[in-house]
Design a protein around this motif. Sequence first.
Motif, PDB file in Angstrom:
ATOM      1  N   ILE A 250       2.339   2.525  -3.334  1.00 57.92           N
ATOM      2  CA  ILE A 250       1.315   3.042  -4.215  1.00 57.92           C
ATOM      3  C   ILE A 250       0.675   4.293  -3.495  1.00 57.92           C
ATOM      4  O   ILE A 250       0.572   5.424  -4.425  1.00 57.92           O
ATOM      5  CB  ILE A 250      -0.022   2.199  -4.314  1.00 57.92           C
TER       6      ILE A 250
ATOM      7  N   GLN B 272       0.829  -1.464  -0.062  1.00 57.97           N
ATOM      8  CA  GLN B 272      -0.026  -0.070   0.139  1.00 57.97           C
ATOM      9  C   GLN B 272       0.852   1.355  -0.074  1.00 57.97           C
ATOM     10  O   GLN B 272       0.522   2.229  -0.604  1.00 57.97           O
ATOM     11  CB  GLN B 272      -0.877   0.110   1.398  1.00 57.97           C
TER      12      GLN B 272
ATOM     13  N   LYS C 173      -7.491  -1.620  -1.609  1.00 58.91           N
ATOM     14  CA  LYS C 173      -7.287  -0.643  -2.852  1.00 58.91           C
ATOM     15  C   LYS C 173      -7.702   0.712  -2.564  1.00 58.91           C
ATOM     16  O   LYS C 173      -7.407   1.619  -2.715  1.00 58.91           O
ATOM     17  CB  LYS C 173      -8.039  -1.206  -4.032  1.00 58.91           C
TER      18      LYS C 173
ATOM     19  N   PHE D 222       1.798  -1.208 -10.649  1.00 63.06           N
ATOM     20  CA  PHE D 222       1.954  -1.969  -9.485  1.00 63.06           C
ATOM     21  C   PHE D 222       1.224  -3.329  -9.534  1.00 63.06           C
ATOM     22  O   PHE D 222      -0.166  -3.184  -9.621  1.00 63.06           O
ATOM     23  CB  PHE D 222       1.553  -1.252  -8.211  1.00 63.06           C
TER      24      PHE D 222
ATOM     25  N   ALA E 163      -2.554  -0.012 -10.582  1.00 66.26           N
ATOM     26  CA  ALA E 163      -2.465  -0.847  -9.223  1.00 66.26           C
ATOM     27  C   ALA E 163      -3.370  -2.032  -9.619  1.00 66.26           C
ATOM     28  O   ALA E 163      -4.644  -1.920  -9.387  1.00 66.26           O
ATOM     29  CB  ALA E 163      -2.789  -0.036  -7.896  1.00 66.26           C
TER      30      ALA E 163
ATOM     31  N   ALA F 152      -5.511   7.463 -11.310  1.00 65.56           N
ATOM     32  CA  ALA F 152      -4.919   6.261 -10.681  1.00 65.56           C
ATOM     33  C   ALA F 152      -6.079   5.300 -10.973  1.00 65.56           C
ATOM     34  O   ALA F 152      -7.271   5.365 -10.391  1.00 65.56           O
ATOM     35  CB  ALA F 152      -4.804   6.559  -9.058  1.00 65.56           C
TER      36      ALA F 152
ATOM     37  N   VAL G  81      -1.044   6.138 -12.231  1.00 63.02           N
ATOM     38  CA  VAL G  81      -0.647   4.690 -11.551  1.00 63.02           C
ATOM     39  C   VAL G  81      -1.823   3.791 -12.090  1.00 63.02           C
ATOM     40  O   VAL G  81      -2.890   4.067 -12.301  1.00 63.02           O
ATOM     41  CB  VAL G  81      -0.753   4.958 -10.236  1.00 63.02           C
TER      42      VAL G  81
ATOM     43  N   ARG H 273       0.535  -6.213  -7.438  1.00 63.36           N
ATOM     44  CA  ARG H 273       0.616  -6.578  -5.737  1.00 63.36           C
ATOM     45  C   ARG H 273       0.320  -8.112  -5.900  1.00 63.36           C
ATOM     46  O   ARG H 273       0.408  -8.564  -4.204  1.00 63.36           O
ATOM     47  CB  ARG H 273      -0.232  -5.750  -5.011  1.00 63.36           C
TER      48      ARG H 273
ATOM     49  N   CYS I 132      -5.727   3.383  -1.017  1.00 63.44           N
ATOM     50  CA  CYS I 132      -4.418   3.960  -1.694  1.00 63.44           C
ATOM     51  C   CYS I 132      -4.959   5.223  -2.883  1.00 63.44           C
ATOM     52  O   CYS I 132      -4.010   5.985  -3.311  1.00 63.44           O
ATOM     53  CB  CYS I 132      -4.217   2.785  -2.672  1.00 63.44           C
TER      54      CYS I 132
END
Length: 679
Positions: A24, A21, A44, A195, A36, A168, A34, A197, A47
């Motif tokens: 991000i 986290q 999420k 990102f 993610a 994002a 971004v 994850r 973020c």
Amino acid sequence: MFDAAPLLRDVFGFDAFRPGQEEIVDAVTAGENVLAIMPTGGGKSLCFQLPALIREGVTVVISPLIALMRDQVRALQEAGVAAGALTSGNTPEETEAVWAALDAGELKLLYMAPERLASGAAMGMLRRIGVSLIAVDEAHCVSQWGHDFRPDYLRIGELRRALDVPLAAFTATADAETQDEIVEKLFDGVPPRAFLRGFDRPNIHLAFSAKDNPRRQIMEFAAARKGQSGIVYCGTRNKTETLSQALREAGHSACYYHGGMEAEDRRIVETRFAREDGLIVVATVAFGMGIDKPDIRWVAHADLPKSIEAYYQEIGRAGRDGGPAETLTLFGPDDIRLRRSQIDEGLAPPERRAADHARLNSLLGLAEALECRRKTLLGYFGEADVTCGKCDLCDTPADVFDGTTPVRMALSAILRTEEWFGSGHLIDILLGNETDKVRARRHDQLPTYGVGKEYSKPQWQAIFRQMMGHDLVRPDPERHGALRMTEIAKPILKGEADIRLRRDSIRKAARRPAVKAMVSDEDAPLLSALKAKRRALAEAAKVPAYVIFPDRTLIEMAERRPASLDQMARVAGVGAKKLERYGSLFLEVITGAIEELHPARRKLAVRDRGDIYDQLLEKQTELARGTGGIDKPLSCSASQLAKVAQLKPDDRHGLERVLGERRAERFGDAFLDVLRAAG
């Protein structure tokens, strides 16, 4: 860099970030674009919510579900954050409060549905209020390849360009194709900082089972978890209602949810599920995306999901609190047939349908896996380093055998029939079934004819299903679902590689009765294609599909496969008007070609006079220059020939009334011979 720790603790109540986290949050706060991809339950929303509090201006959150937006806004407001949502579910007072906060410059997060971006007024408002960041939740909805495509998401890229602010995007599920399309549609093809994850949810136990009295299987699974909150996903609305009733009769607290319910009734179910402990919701996939209930302890699928992405999203609704959760997914040949037909009957282009079939194959591969399901599932999303211990195959390893020989038999049958047929016809060849289709195509002369009698038809169906699961064969949408070999099948066919199959699937198939289908396996892909054509015509005309043709008419078309309009006219339900309006369109689906006929000739097809017309035309051609071939050319019009075929005059005098004296003299005797032979 701004220290986010105090806000994390004071506003959200967390002493530390979850894995992944913090980096991000730092990137979003710094104003980077971004993308993610985080597992469901991975945090999420934090973020983008935390950066929204740090950055100047308003963060606009595009989210697909009103219920999800309202839940997040309520949670933020409880935490003392100035957040609001503009949705159709607002009360007038709620909407007024949002506008007042915007006008006063106090609002930090504004939630909106993507559909609202269609309004020009919305764009003007967003320009005015000082937007500094766009956050997109469930970003896979932008992708044609994703499983929840929302066309209005395509406007978000335009919004980003118009406001010239960072964006994002967040999602829990996106394979490589979906990621590429997110980048293309939201970021104009310029890769954002990405990102990934990881997709693993180690607290969720994975299990699949072949259907064997599926209602009993679901009831037993729920009984073992009585008092725990759970979701049962079903393929049809009717099944949600009947299964929820059965669960209630068994003493469970249960209700149903599907897209056909009134909006208020759906809201009641959503509210009950959020607030009640131990409630089971039996639902279609209309229920679930964005559910924020942390203590769902189990998810069961009474029917096979439509893709591996959908499966991952739906099981991800369990165990969001990190506690142990369990899943069970049932599957059977009827599920696979349904999912194939849904793909083939869709209006997507061939390459999209081919990709959807490949996605379904991946899900079948997970269902028929030989080892650790988590390894298979995460491998699909590109993760190779996987540890499990929490799936049914790790609990009890599958019983496997060397299936190279039957698979080579099947691949040989596919190759020798030039990849033009589905599994039904191929199984008839392997079993040595002397069907009309086998004889008509002389497939009883093939070396593979009858070589597979060691297995029954249901067992061969299980073998073909596992071959699809291993991605050795794929249905070809351009050939009405005929099976094509993939590159990885060729070494097996050549004897250069072996393959293992699950013995338990084949053993169960031997004792499981075959599912009664609308048509045979061989005709099912064509029926799907005919339904797709019917759907397109019905949508264009804004009428129900049955108004074009009812199912029974399409079934007869698929089974009889008329090769001409004359033959089409003999199909039950194809009257004169429908033959004229739709005949050629459906004939093209069946034959791949358009039959060009004069309108006068076309009308005769439904009256069973087309053959007479064709014979009259042939005689006219022979006698165009008289019996000796030296006379002045003479011919009849198409309407005159059609009238002769329709009225069938029985003497020269009757012909003269239709054709006139000169034409009756030239063609009369030959035409009368044709008419008398036709009876």
